[in-house]
Design an enzyme around this catalytic site. Sequence first.
Site, PDB file in Angstrom:
ATOM      1  N   SER A   1      -2.693  -5.391   2.081  1.00 10.46           N
ATOM      2  CA  SER A   1      -2.558  -6.980   2.266  1.00 10.46           C
ATOM      3  C   SER A   1      -2.912  -7.763   3.364  1.00 10.46           C
ATOM      4  O   SER A   1      -3.051  -7.087   4.569  1.00 10.46           O
ATOM      5  CB  SER A   1      -0.855  -6.871   1.789  1.00 10.46           C
ATOM      6  OG  SER A   1      -0.480  -6.419   0.845  1.00 10.46           O
TER       7      SER A   1
ATOM      8  N   GLU B   1       7.034 -10.707 -10.300  1.00 11.87           N
ATOM      9  CA  GLU B   1       6.299 -11.616 -11.330  1.00 11.87           C
ATOM     10  C   GLU B   1       4.842 -10.973 -11.467  1.00 11.87           C
ATOM     11  O   GLU B   1       4.316 -11.311 -12.774  1.00 11.87           O
ATOM     12  CB  GLU B   1       5.738 -13.018 -10.326  1.00 11.87           C
ATOM     13  CG  GLU B   1       6.927 -14.066 -10.369  1.00 11.87           C
ATOM     14  CD  GLU B   1       8.283 -13.297  -9.404  1.00 11.87           C
ATOM     15  OE1 GLU B   1       7.732 -12.594  -8.337  1.00 11.87           O
ATOM     16  OE2 GLU B   1       9.336 -13.753  -9.545  1.00 11.87           O
TER      17      GLU B   1
ATOM     18  N   GLU C   1       0.465   3.877  -6.751  1.00 13.53           N
ATOM     19  CA  GLU C   1       1.757   3.446  -6.150  1.00 13.53           C
ATOM     20  C   GLU C   1       2.432   2.955  -7.109  1.00 13.53           C
ATOM     21  O   GLU C   1       3.934   3.352  -6.877  1.00 13.53           O
ATOM     22  CB  GLU C   1       1.220   1.944  -5.488  1.00 13.53           C
ATOM     23  CG  GLU C   1       2.112   1.042  -4.836  1.00 13.53           C
ATOM     24  CD  GLU C   1       1.954   0.179  -3.828  1.00 13.53           C
ATOM     25  OE1 GLU C   1       0.814  -0.423  -4.000  1.00 13.53           O
ATOM     26  OE2 GLU C   1       2.520  -0.299  -2.956  1.00 13.53           O
TER      27      GLU C   1
ATOM     28  N   GLN D   1      -1.297   2.062   4.369  1.00 14.00           N
ATOM     29  CA  GLN D   1      -2.134   1.590   3.428  1.00 14.00           C
ATOM     30  C   GLN D   1      -2.569  -0.165   3.964  1.00 14.00           C
ATOM     31  O   GLN D   1      -1.712  -0.822   4.096  1.00 14.00           O
ATOM     32  CB  GLN D   1      -1.283   1.463   2.152  1.00 14.00           C
ATOM     33  CG  GLN D   1      -1.953   0.733   1.127  1.00 14.00           C
ATOM     34  CD  GLN D   1      -1.087   0.197   0.058  1.00 14.00           C
ATOM     35  OE1 GLN D   1       0.211   0.035   0.220  1.00 14.00           O
ATOM     36  NE2 GLN D   1      -1.615  -0.415  -1.234  1.00 14.00           N
TER      37      GLN D   1
HETATM   38  C1  LIG Z   1       8.805  -3.796   2.527  1.00 14.08           C
HETATM   39  C2  LIG Z   1       7.290  -4.378   2.210  1.00 14.08           C
HETATM   40  C3  LIG Z   1       6.485  -3.058   2.433  1.00 14.08           C
HETATM   41  C4  LIG Z   1       5.255  -3.540   2.266  1.00 14.08           C
HETATM   42  N1  LIG Z   1       4.283  -2.342   2.446  1.00 14.08           N
HETATM   43  C5  LIG Z   1       2.600  -2.753   2.420  1.00 14.08           C
HETATM   44  C6  LIG Z   1       1.996  -1.705   2.965  1.00 14.08           C
HETATM   45  O1  LIG Z   1       2.409  -0.687   3.377  1.00 14.08           O
HETATM   46  N2  LIG Z   1       0.637  -2.035   2.633  1.00 14.08           N
HETATM   47  C7  LIG Z   1       0.092  -3.149   2.144  1.00 14.08           C
HETATM   48  O2  LIG Z   1      -0.973  -3.315   1.968  1.00 14.08           O
HETATM   49  N3  LIG Z   1       0.973  -4.165   1.748  1.00 14.08           N
HETATM   50  C8  LIG Z   1       2.327  -3.926   1.784  1.00 14.08           C
HETATM   51  N4  LIG Z   1       3.344  -4.748   1.409  1.00 14.08           N
HETATM   52  C9  LIG Z   1       2.973  -6.124   0.938  1.00 14.08           C
HETATM   53  C10 LIG Z   1       3.054  -6.364  -0.580  1.00 14.08           C
HETATM   54  O3  LIG Z   1       2.206  -5.632  -1.243  1.00 14.08           O
HETATM   55  C11 LIG Z   1       3.057  -7.846  -0.673  1.00 14.08           C
HETATM   56  O4  LIG Z   1       3.950  -8.389   0.243  1.00 14.08           O
HETATM   57  C12 LIG Z   1       3.000  -8.637  -2.196  1.00 14.08           C
HETATM   58  O5  LIG Z   1       2.083  -7.719  -2.757  1.00 14.08           O
HETATM   59  C13 LIG Z   1       3.120  -9.814  -2.348  1.00 14.08           C
HETATM   60  O6  LIG Z   1       1.914 -10.494  -1.797  1.00 14.08           O
HETATM   61  P1  LIG Z   1       2.362 -11.652  -0.761  1.00 14.08           P
HETATM   62  O7  LIG Z   1       3.406 -11.219   0.294  1.00 14.08           O
HETATM   63  O8  LIG Z   1       1.025 -12.238  -0.116  1.00 14.08           O
HETATM   64  O9  LIG Z   1       2.973 -12.917  -1.580  1.00 14.08           O
HETATM   65  P2  LIG Z   1       2.207 -13.846  -2.661  1.00 14.08           P
HETATM   66  O10 LIG Z   1       1.494 -13.003  -3.149  1.00 14.08           O
HETATM   67  O11 LIG Z   1       1.825 -14.891  -1.721  1.00 14.08           O
HETATM   68  O12 LIG Z   1       3.656 -14.260  -3.521  1.00 14.08           O
HETATM   69  C14 LIG Z   1       4.318 -15.339  -3.229  1.00 14.08           C
HETATM   70  C15 LIG Z   1       5.110 -15.453  -4.603  1.00 14.08           C
HETATM   71  O13 LIG Z   1       4.356 -15.978  -5.534  1.00 14.08           O
HETATM   72  C16 LIG Z   1       4.349 -15.308  -6.547  1.00 14.08           C
HETATM   73  N5  LIG Z   1       3.067 -15.039  -7.291  1.00 14.08           N
HETATM   74  C17 LIG Z   1       1.924 -14.656  -6.714  1.00 14.08           C
HETATM   75  N6  LIG Z   1       1.066 -14.553  -7.586  1.00 14.08           N
HETATM   76  C18 LIG Z   1       1.447 -14.933  -8.941  1.00 14.08           C
HETATM   77  C19 LIG Z   1       1.030 -15.019 -10.259  1.00 14.08           C
HETATM   78  N7  LIG Z   1      -0.153 -14.759 -10.438  1.00 14.08           N
HETATM   79  N8  LIG Z   1       1.906 -15.339 -11.280  1.00 14.08           N
HETATM   80  C20 LIG Z   1       3.215 -15.565 -10.762  1.00 14.08           C
HETATM   81  N9  LIG Z   1       3.674 -15.538  -9.578  1.00 14.08           N
HETATM   82  C21 LIG Z   1       2.929 -15.155  -8.370  1.00 14.08           C
HETATM   83  C22 LIG Z   1       5.029 -13.793  -6.062  1.00 14.08           C
HETATM   84  O14 LIG Z   1       5.483 -13.210  -7.131  1.00 14.08           O
HETATM   85  C23 LIG Z   1       5.801 -14.338  -5.156  1.00 14.08           C
HETATM   86  O15 LIG Z   1       7.149 -14.630  -5.533  1.00 14.08           O
HETATM   87  C24 LIG Z   1       4.727  -4.531   1.664  1.00 14.08           C
HETATM   88  C25 LIG Z   1       5.773  -5.395   1.430  1.00 14.08           C
HETATM   89  C26 LIG Z   1       6.976  -5.490   1.690  1.00 14.08           C
HETATM   90  C27 LIG Z   1       7.979  -6.447   1.432  1.00 14.08           C
END
Ligand SMILES: Cc1cc2nc3c(=O)[nH]c(=O)nc-3n(C[C@H](O)[C@H](O)[C@H](O)COP(=O)(O)OP(=O)(O)OC[C@H]3O[C@@H](n4cnc5c(N)ncnc54)[C@H](O)[C@@H]3O)c2cc1C
Lengths: 412, 370
Positions: free
Chosen positions: A136, A378, A251, A133
């Site tokens: 991100s 969150e 998902e 997928q």
């Molecule tokens: C083990 C693992 C596997 C993954 N596998 C995949 C994959 O296969 N494919 C893929 O596409 N992605 C994958 N991901 C990515 C995952 O979907 C993202 O890491 C996740 O959605 C969070 O996005 P970010 O890392 O950009 O954090 P951010 O969105 O930048 O978040 C940082 C912090 O801000 C908080 N935050 C953000 N927006 C808000 C809001 N509106 N209100 C309150 N708090 C908020 C978040 O909760 C977090 O605590 C994976 C992640 C992990 C950890």
Amino acid sequence: MDFNDTPEEATFRAEARAWLDANAELRRPDDRPADVLSERTSPEIIAASQAWQKKKADGGWACLTWPTEYGGRAATSIQNVIWGQEEARYRTPPNIFGIGTGMCGPTILTHGNDDQKAKWIPKLLSGEEIWCQLFSEPSAGSDLAGLRSTAVRDGDDWVVNGQKIWTTGAQFCDWGILVVRSDANVAKHSGLTYFVVDMHSPGVEIRPITQINRGQGFNEVFFTDVRIPDAHRISEVGNGWAVAITTLMNERASIGGGGGGSVNDLIRLAKSVEIDGRPAIEDSAVRQQIARFYTRIKGVKMTGNRTLSALSQGKTPGPEASLGKLVGAKVAQEMASFAIELQGAAGALDRDAAAQGGDWQGRYLAIPGLRIAGGTDEILRNIISERVLGLPPESRADKGIAFKDIPTGPPS
Amino acid sequence: MNFDFSDDQKLLQKTARDYLAEHSPLTVCREVLETDQPYAVELWKGAAEMGWQGAVIPEEFGGAGFGHLELAMIAEEVGRALAPIPFSSSVYFATEAILKAGSDAQKKKYLPALASGEAIGTFALAEKPGQSDVENVEARVSGGKLCGTKVPVPDGDVATFAVVAAQGDGGLSLYLVDLDTEGVSRESITSFDPSRSMARVEFSDASAELLGKPGEGAALVSHVLDRAAVLMAFEQLGAAQACFDDTIAFTQGRYAFGRPVASFQAIKHRLADMWCELELARSNAYYGAWALSNEEDELTVAACIARIQASEAFDDLAVEMVQMHGGVGYTWEYDCHLFYRRAKLLAAVLGTPAVWKHKLIDRIADAGED
Ligand SMILES: Cc1cc2nc3c(=O)[nH]c(=O)nc-3n(C[C@H](O)[C@H](O)[C@H](O)COP(=O)(O)OP(=O)(O)OC[C@H]3O[C@@H](n4cnc5c(N)ncnc54)[C@H](O)[C@@H]3O)c2cc1C
């Protein structure tokens, strides 16, 4: 009120069990738990996982709810759950197909055309081809629609540039579902288009990322002038967000809160270590904590049973399903933390040097991923408050603005 | 898998909800809270006419002969309305104790009167502050006469009889004691939630009749508490749900900084967490109801987790209810404190969550169950 199968469900369970008996071995009590600790990236594990998927597909036990013409058995959701419960009782290799069968397949079945379904679904189902997928990006996780990778039309192809990140399994996958920006001049959700990309295409570069537990489950994926045939576009140009939502709904339905170790293991640990010269299980504070974990884990399980009852009555579970991951992952983390501290100074050890083979330390390092992947805690709270409780949506600074004009950092 | 209540049971629940919405709005609770009335007498009679007190009493003893699933539905509604009646004391405790351990003669004497609401029963275990436990019972029966003091006894001022835990010749036992007889003196004492009354009851050579076998007291107390815990969990669940619904409505209607208070993420996220706590409480209570109605071996474990989660969830939600109302939440006039008080009272009267956590570990530590 009962936990029993209906007669039809019981017949189905017996059929599933008969096939499993003939094709797999039952798990033993002293087997290592099949939870967040299982490794999923070595060639041996990938081969074993593929072999098991193939066996299931040949026997008609892969992707049960999918149409028969693509290898499924058009089963009901509750039958699918029963299958999952039964399969979990057997020694099977770690599953590397969760993303493909849980998210990519259902999305293509919903939005793809007949050629696309025929091309991809059978080999996805049989495990011959592995899927990932590509959603991100460095600047778009929770705010997925803020993604910036681009696709530009060129004849019968699209040319894709940009970077994806956190792509689980990309290093061994054949195909990926990809959302990219095809128009930056419209509001952000309107300018996205959804593709299936061949991971072996020229211009795709994959670099594994090392996690906090040293595993390398996920990757950075760079796209440099990668050509994707227009025939690999899913749904209309500009309709990518709607398709992505289908993927995300699937998902959430497929990620549970489980996998964080059992209360049973914790009790065994509390019996084997001492506090003030007595087994820790006799210590009041220890008992209070373990009881709390047990109460919550059972609560998640019983909530799951309520959901299953709704499934059994033919209803579709909604955003309520977010509870399992939100509560389950947090309890799992607290439990691992507690189990490490129960070991006293020896809690500072890891792997074979630590109690119970370092499983608790291992979980403590693996579980933070559960609280982030597939919607952070969150984001799940936003979903519950808005979609279950009907509270007002977040006020947003990016509404009604062309994507290119949305602020991306503090004003300079 | 059918882990849900049946349509008939839900219909019964709806009937109870409608009845209470009409006859027990929160003004009824408040009236008992603010005056000297120990309970809402008219409501108690009305409940009896609906057949609630006798829900699980067999028809041959004047009851409705329903099962515990039906009673659980009624208990949830009694909780939702914060009904100021001695329902838990009489139904979850006294009735359950007699159904379990009563002789035929005792059943004939007590059950029809309990079902009609004429008799009000209660359960007298605690004697002093601290966790009441069968270990610290000092009340004693010899030659059929009971001496000792029980405090607090929920609804002890209005009950017509009590099931009393006391030391007897064979060890700890349960006794039936009529409270309007010689040798019993009782007084109302101040309750933390005056919509539910509390009493001190002194026995000096009061006539006491053995309930169950001599020396069976500890097992019977445990048994009665397990059953009462499940039913009380439904009462707590109903009250917690009402408290939550009110908080959602209030925060959506109250504006600050030009927007609903419910649109602030600090509030939304806590409401989401509160919803999770409530759902867990509901799921565990259902598990308790299943175990209770089927007399499952798992009843104790199910009762423990139902009781723990219901107590903690209701407490948590009531605390947040006051907080999310702001200044008005701290006034006598608003209803928040009715929930805030009731949550603490219900968490205390049947053994606090800490007590049930100990009981739970006793059960699961050797069972190897997951
Ligand atoms: C083990 C693992 C596997 C993954 N596998 C995949 C994959 O296969 N494919 C893929 O596409 N992605 C994958 N991901 C990515 C995952 O979907 C993202 O890491 C996740 O959605 C969070 O996005 P970010 O890392 O950009 O954090 P951010 O969105 O930048 O978040 C940082 C912090 O801000 C908080 N935050 C953000 N927006 C808000 C809001 N509106 N209100 C309150 N708090 C908020 C978040 O909760 C977090 O605590 C994976 C992640 C992990 C950890």
